[in-house]
Design a protein around this motif. Structure first.
Motif, short mmCIF file in Angstrom:
data_model
loop_
_atom_site.label_atom_id
_atom_site.label_comp_id
_atom_site.label_asym_id
_atom_site.label_seq_id
_atom_site.Cartn_x
_atom_site.Cartn_y
_atom_site.Cartn_z
N HIS A 165 0.84 -1.21 0.00
CA HIS A 165 0.00 0.00 0.00
C HIS A 165 0.87 1.24 0.00
O HIS A 165 1.54 1.55 0.99
N HIS A 176 -12.25 -3.99 -0.33
CA HIS A 176 -11.34 -4.71 0.55
C HIS A 176 -11.07 -3.85 1.77
O HIS A 176 -11.27 -2.63 1.75
N LEU A 178 -8.10 -3.10 4.77
CA LEU A 178 -6.76 -3.29 5.31
C LEU A 178 -6.77 -2.80 6.76
O LEU A 178 -7.05 -1.62 7.02
N THR A 194 -9.50 -0.86 -2.31
CA THR A 194 -9.45 -1.88 -3.35
C THR A 194 -8.06 -2.48 -3.42
O THR A 194 -7.05 -1.77 -3.37
N TYR A 195 -8.03 -3.79 -3.52
CA TYR A 195 -6.79 -4.54 -3.69
C TYR A 195 -6.64 -4.89 -5.17
O TYR A 195 -7.55 -5.46 -5.77
N LYS A 201 -0.94 -4.22 -5.00
CA LYS A 201 -1.15 -2.89 -4.43
C LYS A 201 -2.52 -2.81 -3.80
O LYS A 201 -3.50 -3.34 -4.33
N TYR A 202 -2.60 -2.12 -2.67
CA TYR A 202 -3.88 -1.79 -2.03
C TYR A 202 -4.02 -0.28 -1.98
O TYR A 202 -3.08 0.44 -1.60
#
Length: 479
Positions: A165, A176, A178, A194-195, A201-202
């Motif tokens: 991220h 998503h 985290l 969003t992932y 990458k997030y």
């Protein structure tokens, strides 16, 4: 994790005392996330790669049915490394014994980029684009980092070129979450975003606050939670840890420290901007005697007792009706931290609309009580700001609080409290804001513990409806 029809809970545990040290992986099994049996520890320091500590981690059950534990070990040099363990006997459905293969351990060590003294807590593995993935938490100075490691064979793990991220952007369709447990503040923060598996990458959604001012999974004494999929109920469940808030000396006296609160189901709020967190419905099996109340006016300074339940072990759900929102106190834009505001606006500090809420662990004459309360303000844009807060009286303990993002067009606020001897779990507005508190009543114990609804504001409040149950204790299983 779920294995062969049972749920396995692993947790950090000191078998030699009630303070931190000598940490092993304790192991309990459950049939329904409520009733449990404690087994012998699953993992303890024994190898060069974990001889100075077997710390937190996660469990993964791979598609072939084989479970693996990923955990942080502290090696002989004091460096934090990532290891794995597997069942000694896969035919034992209780998985009592675990081994640490010599081949492949440690499976991940810190390179020159990684701070080896702050490199821990590997996640459950997930599959994307032909790779298995895990995250490991770390930091660079004061910046938190979620390092991503990938593997084709679940044995050799390679760090990606950059952390998961780091680039601002937005995504569509699938959301998503985290989540991170920050050691400095001892709170759990999360963002919704969003992932992008093809980019490793997030990205948090626009408007999500990615830091100490952001959303918390719980605004109280709740930390180091893990989530897993609950296939029986088709739910994502998160299970956390609530440590003590009294002294180590008191922990030694009572001989234990730290509890697991009730597991919680999490789902996305219809707004898409936050999570809703709610106790799993398995605890319905523990409910005993039920009492109900309705249309009870709460006069200023005159609490109303909710009679007929065991006040030290109860489940209480209430809905408050607020006839008049126009007289809400003005909200000062400088009030950024809800905890600071809670210290200024305690349960006995009279406002206009609030404080009102519930008193748990209360004595008959209110010499002692633990409140959770709402207080409503009006911001400069004419929108209402709702504060929810809790603290125990008469004993110095931390005060917890958070803002509730709720639509008051129907002029109603709901609150649920799970009360269990040394802990109160509060869920405001259907789980939008949760606060877990450890409490240590000295007078309101066992049969002397009562529950009251109260209003200390100048404006009238109606207890529109209340349902309350005495709660039984979970049963220890025998295999």
């Amino acid at each position: 994790m779920c294995f062969e029809g049972s749920y396995h809970l692993f947790y950090q545990y000191n078998p030699k005392g009630s303070v931190w040290g000598n940490i092993v992986w304790a192991h309990s099994i459950l049939m329904d996330l409520v009733n449990w049996e404690a087994l012998e520890p699953a993992i303890f320091p024994s190898e060069p790669f974990d001889i100075k500590g077997t710390w937190s981690g996660s469990a993964t059950v791979y598609p072939d049915g084989n479970p693996v534990i990923y955990y942080t070990g502290v090696d002989a040099k004091g460096q934090q490394v990532q290891n794995y363990a597997i069942p000694a006997d896969i035919t034992d459905k209780n998985l009592r014994k675990w081994v640490k293969p010599k081949e492949g351990n440690p499976m991940v060590v810190a390179d020159k980029e990684i701070n080896g003294s702050a490199f821990r807590d590997p996640t459950t593995a997930w599959q994307a684009n032909g790779y298995w993935n895990i995250l490991v938490g770390s930091r660079k100075g004061s910046t938190g980092v979620a390092y991503l490691f990938k593997s084709k064979d679940k044995k050799t793990w390679t760090k990606t070129a950059r952390p998961l991220h780091e680039v601002p952007n937005t995504g569509k369709d699938v959301k998503h979450v985290l989540k991170v447990s920050l050691d400095v503040t001892r709170f759990e923060y999360y963002t919704i975003g969003t992932y992008f598996p093809d980019q490793d990458k997030y990205v948090p959604d626009k408007g999500q606050v990615d830091g100490w001012d952001g959303l918390k999974l719980d605004y109280g004494n709740f930390y180091a939670s893990k989530s897993f999929y609950y296939p029986v109920k088709f739910r994502r469940v998160v299970w956390g840890w609530a440590n003590e808030s009294d002294s180590k000396e008191e922990d030694v006296k009572k001989g234990w420290a730290g509890i697991m609160p009730i597991p919680r189901a999490v789902r996305l709020d219809p707004s898409g901007k936050q999570l809703l967190v709610w106790p799993i419905d398995d605890i319905e099996t523990l409910k005993g005697n039920k009492v109900q109340m309705s249309n009870q006016q709460l006069e200023t300074g005159k609490p109303v007792k909710i009679s007929g339940i065991t006040g030290n072990q109860a489940d209480v759900e209430v809905t408050f009706s607020i006839p008049n929102l126009e007289k809400a106190e003005p909200f000062d834009p400088s009030w950024k931290d809800p905890r600071d505001l809670c210290y200024k606006k305690k349960s006995r500090v009279q406002g206009a609309i609030g404080p009102f809420g519930l008193l748990a662990f209360a004595t008959e004459k209110l010499e002692e009580f633990t409140p959770v309360f709402f207080r409503i303000f009006k911001a400069q844009n004419n929108k209402h700001v709702v504060l929810v807060s809790t603290v125990m009286t008469n004993v110095y303990k931390p005060m917890f609080g958070g803002f509730v993002d709720v639509d008051l067009s129907d002029r109603k606020l709901s609150l649920r409290r799970l009360i269990d001897n040394s802990v109160v779990e509060s869920f405001a507005a259907g789980g939008k804001t949760c606060i877990t508190s450890r409490v240590y009543p000295t007078l309101a114990v066992f049969q002397d513990a009562q529950v009251f609804a109260f209003n200390n504001g100048t404006e009238p409040i109606t207890l529109e409806h209340a349902s309350a149950w005495s709660m039984e204790s979970p049963r220890k299983m025998n295999n």
